[in-house]
Design an enzyme around this catalytic site. Structure first.
Site, mmCIF file in Angstrom:
data_model
loop_
_atom_site.group_PDB
_atom_site.id
_atom_site.type_symbol
_atom_site.label_atom_id
_atom_site.label_comp_id
_atom_site.label_asym_id
_atom_site.label_seq_id
_atom_site.Cartn_x
_atom_site.Cartn_y
_atom_site.Cartn_z
ATOM 1 N N HIS A 168 -3.945 -44.246 37.137
ATOM 2 C CA HIS A 168 -3.371 -43.405 38.174
ATOM 3 C C HIS A 168 -1.777 -43.559 37.935
ATOM 4 O O HIS A 168 -1.168 -42.523 38.257
ATOM 5 C CB HIS A 168 -3.724 -43.703 39.571
ATOM 6 C CG HIS A 168 -3.619 -42.574 40.673
ATOM 7 N ND1 HIS A 168 -2.441 -41.679 40.605
ATOM 8 C CD2 HIS A 168 -4.478 -42.262 41.642
ATOM 9 C CE1 HIS A 168 -2.787 -40.871 41.406
ATOM 10 N NE2 HIS A 168 -3.794 -41.312 42.025
ATOM 11 N N ASP A 402 -11.327 -23.706 30.303
ATOM 12 C CA ASP A 402 -12.147 -22.950 29.352
ATOM 13 C C ASP A 402 -11.911 -23.395 27.995
ATOM 14 O O ASP A 402 -10.882 -22.957 27.165
ATOM 15 C CB ASP A 402 -12.174 -21.431 29.640
ATOM 16 C CG ASP A 402 -12.927 -20.731 28.890
ATOM 17 O OD1 ASP A 402 -13.673 -21.385 28.080
ATOM 18 O OD2 ASP A 402 -13.150 -19.540 29.086
#
Length: 460
Positions: A168, A402
Site C-alpha cells: 500500500h 479493457d
C-alpha cells in the site's frame, strides 16, 4: 485448482532511465506496515488455450513492459533503512535491470461459480493472487521488497483472471487503478503513444511522480518515520484458512434512490446524502445487526465505528493533480452506540453521522488534514475497537480496464479477508447506476447478513 504455466520477470523497455529514486511522503509512510492489497479482475474470454499462450500472453508481456516505462517505481523496490539511530528515510528505488514478477497459470475451477454473487469459500480465491516476494535483508543494513506482483490465470474456454498484490505504501487505489487501466489500454491499442494514453485515460493519464506537489510544512513525514523505523518490515503470507465465505450484494439505482428518499424524509436539511453515504450506512447497520443475530453479545453503550479512506487530491490546499502517483489519502469516521445503530432508526442515524463527517471535515479544505501529525498516535486509540471499514471506491472504475476482452465480469478485493472486517465497494458490473458491495464473513454471519440486507430493502 491452478496449474503454473510460467513465471517470469518483466522489465521496462531498454533505453529509459538508468535509475530513479522516489522519496516517501507522510501519506506513504503511514502504510508501511499495512497488509498487502490483493485484487482480482475476472473477464469473459472464450478463445482457446493455444491462442492465449501464443498470442495473448506475449501481448500482455510486451504491453506490461511498455506501461512500466511510465511507472518505473513499480518495477523497483521499497528500500527500508534499519539503522534507527539514523535520520535516513525509506525510498522507492528503480535501477536498470529491475523488473516486475509475472506468473501465468491455468485453472480448472468453476469460473461461473467464482464470478457469482452467492456465498463462496473464500480460500479458493488465493489460487489466483500472486504473493509478493519476501522481504530481503541486504549487506548494508537495508531491507528491500518488491512493491507489486501480477498473476494471469486462464480458465480455458471461459475466462481470464488478472490478479495483483501490492504494497500500500507505493500508491493508493487511484494510482494503482491508473496503472492497470494504462496497461489495459496499451494492450488493446498495441502502443503507448503518450497522446493516446492521455486522451483515453483522462484523469488517470500519465502519472506524476514529483513528490514536491505534497506540501508538508510541519514535517509530518519525520514524525511518522520516528514511529515506523522502530519496526522492521515483515513478509506477509495469505491468511489461510480464512474460515470465511465471500458474497456480493447489489444495490440497484432504484434501491439507492429509495434509501436516499428515506434519509431525506427523516432529515430534510441533511446535505451530502450521496449514493456512497446511503450504501455504506445501510451495509454498516446490516453488518452490526448480523452480529447480534448470531449471538454476538454487546453492551448497549459500546461504540461501533465505521471508517473510510478519502482521496484528498482535490480536497487539500493547494490541490494535488488527479494523476499524482502515490498515496494521498485522508479518512472519514463515524461512531455510534450499538443500541442506537441496531434500532429502528439505525440506518438514518448512520447516514446522518457519515454525511456530517463528510460535510464538516472530509470536504473542508481547512479540516481534511487537520491533526494529521497525530494520525500515527491516534491509531493506537482505535486498537481493538468494533469497526467496519471500506476498501475501494466507485470513483475508480477498475472494471473499465479493457484489455480487448470488454468490461470486467467481476471484481474481488481478496484482502478484505484480513483480521479486521471490511466491505469492498465498486460500480455495479451488471446494473447501470448501481453499486456492488463485497463482504467476507464467517458462513453463519453471512447468512444472517444476507437475510437482514434483503429484508431491509423490502421493508424500506
Amino acid at each position: 485448482m491452478a496449474t503454473l504455466l510460467e513465471t517470469c520477470r518483466i522489465p521496462p523497455p531498454s533505453g529509459g532511465a538508468a535509475e530513479l529514486s522516489v522519496p516517501l511522503t507522510f501519506f506513504d509512510i503511514r502504510w508501511l506496515h499495512f497488509q498487502p492489497i490483493y485484487r482480482l479482475i475476472f473477464y469473459d474470454y472464450h478463445r482457446s488455450k493455444e491462442y492465449f499462450i501464443e498470442t495473448i500472453v506475449p501481448k500482455l508481456k510486451e504491453s506490461l513492459s511498455l506501461t512500466l516505462k511510465h511507472y518505473l517505481p513499480l518495477a523497483g523496490n521499497l528500500v527500508y533503512p534499519l539503522n534507527i539511530n539514523d535520520d535516513e528515510k525509506p525510498v522507492f528505488r528503480y535501477v536498470a535491470g529491475d523488473s516486475i514478477s509475472l506468473t501465468i497459470a491455468e485453472s480448472s475451477n468453476d469460473f461461473d461459480g467464482l464470478v457469482g454473487n452467492h456465498a463462496r469459500d473464500a480460500d479458493q480465491f488465493y489460487d489466483f493472487v500472486p504473493e509478493l516476494p519476501p522481504v530481503k535483508l541486504d549487506e548494508s543494513n537495508y531491507q528491500t521488497v518488491p512493491v507489486i506482483a501480477l498473476r494471469i490465470t486462464l480458465f480455458p474456454g471461459r475466462g481470464i483472471c488478472i490478479g495483483y498484490a501490492y504494497h500500500h505504501s507505493i500508491g493508493d487505489a487511484s494510482s494503482i487503478v491508473g496503472f492497470i487501466r494504462a496497461w489495459a489500454l496499451i494492450t488493446k491499442s498495441g502502443g503507448d503513444d503518450d497522446l493516446i494514453l492521455t486522451k483515453q485515460l483522462g484523469d488517470s493519464s500519465l502519472p506524476i511522480l514529483d513528490r514536491s506537489v505534497i506540501k508538508d510544512p510541519l514535517g509530518i513525514d519525520t514524525i511518522f518515520w520516528k514511529v515506523m523505523k522502530q519496526i522492521p518490515l515483515k513478509s506477509w503470507s495469505f491468511p489461510l484458512p480464512t474460515n470465511r465465505v465471500r458474497a456480493t450484494f447489489n444495490l440497484h439505482q432504484a434501491d439507492i434512490k429509495k434509501l436516499k428518499d428515506l434519509v431525506l424524509d427523516k432529515k430534510p436539511g441533511l446535505v451530502q446524502v450521496s449514493s456512497f453515504v446511503v450504501t455504506v450506512s445501510y451495509v454498516w447497520t446490516c453488518f452490526v445487526k448480523s452480529g447480534d443475530a448470531v449471538g454476538d453479545k454487546v453492551d448497549d453503550d459500546v461504540l461501533e465505528f465505521f471508517g473510510f479512506q478519502v482521496d484528498a487530491r482535490s480536497r487539500i490546499d493547494p490541490p494535488v493533480p488527479a494523476n499524482y502517483f502515490g498515496n494521498c489519502l485522508s479518512y472519514g469516521m463515524a461512531k455510534i452506540e450499538h443500541q442506537r445503530l441496531v434500532g429502528d432508526e439505525g440506518f438514518v442515524i448512520a447516514a446522518e453521522a457519515i454525511a456530517e463527517d463528510i460535510k464538516n471535515r472530509v470536504n473542508n479544505k481547512d479540516r481534511v488534514l487537520k491533526g494529521a501529525e497525530n494520525w500515527m498516535s491516534d491509531i493506537m486509540k482505535y486498537v481493538g475497537i468494533r469497526a467496519l471499514g471500506v476498501a475501494g471506491s466507485p470513483k475508480f472504475d477498475l472494471a473499465s480496464a479493457d484489455f480487448g476482452w470488454g468490461r470486467a465480469k467481476k471484481l474481488e478485493v481478496v484482502s478484505i479477508d484480513g483480521e479486521k472486517y471490511a466491505m469492498s465497494l465498486c460500480k455495479s458490473t451488471d446494473s447501470e447506476g448501481g453499486l456492488e458491495v463485497g463482504l467476507s464473513l464467517p458462513k453463519e454471519r453471512m447468512e444472517a447478513f444476507a437475510a437482514i440486507f434483503a429484508e431491509g430493502l423490502r421493508f424500506y
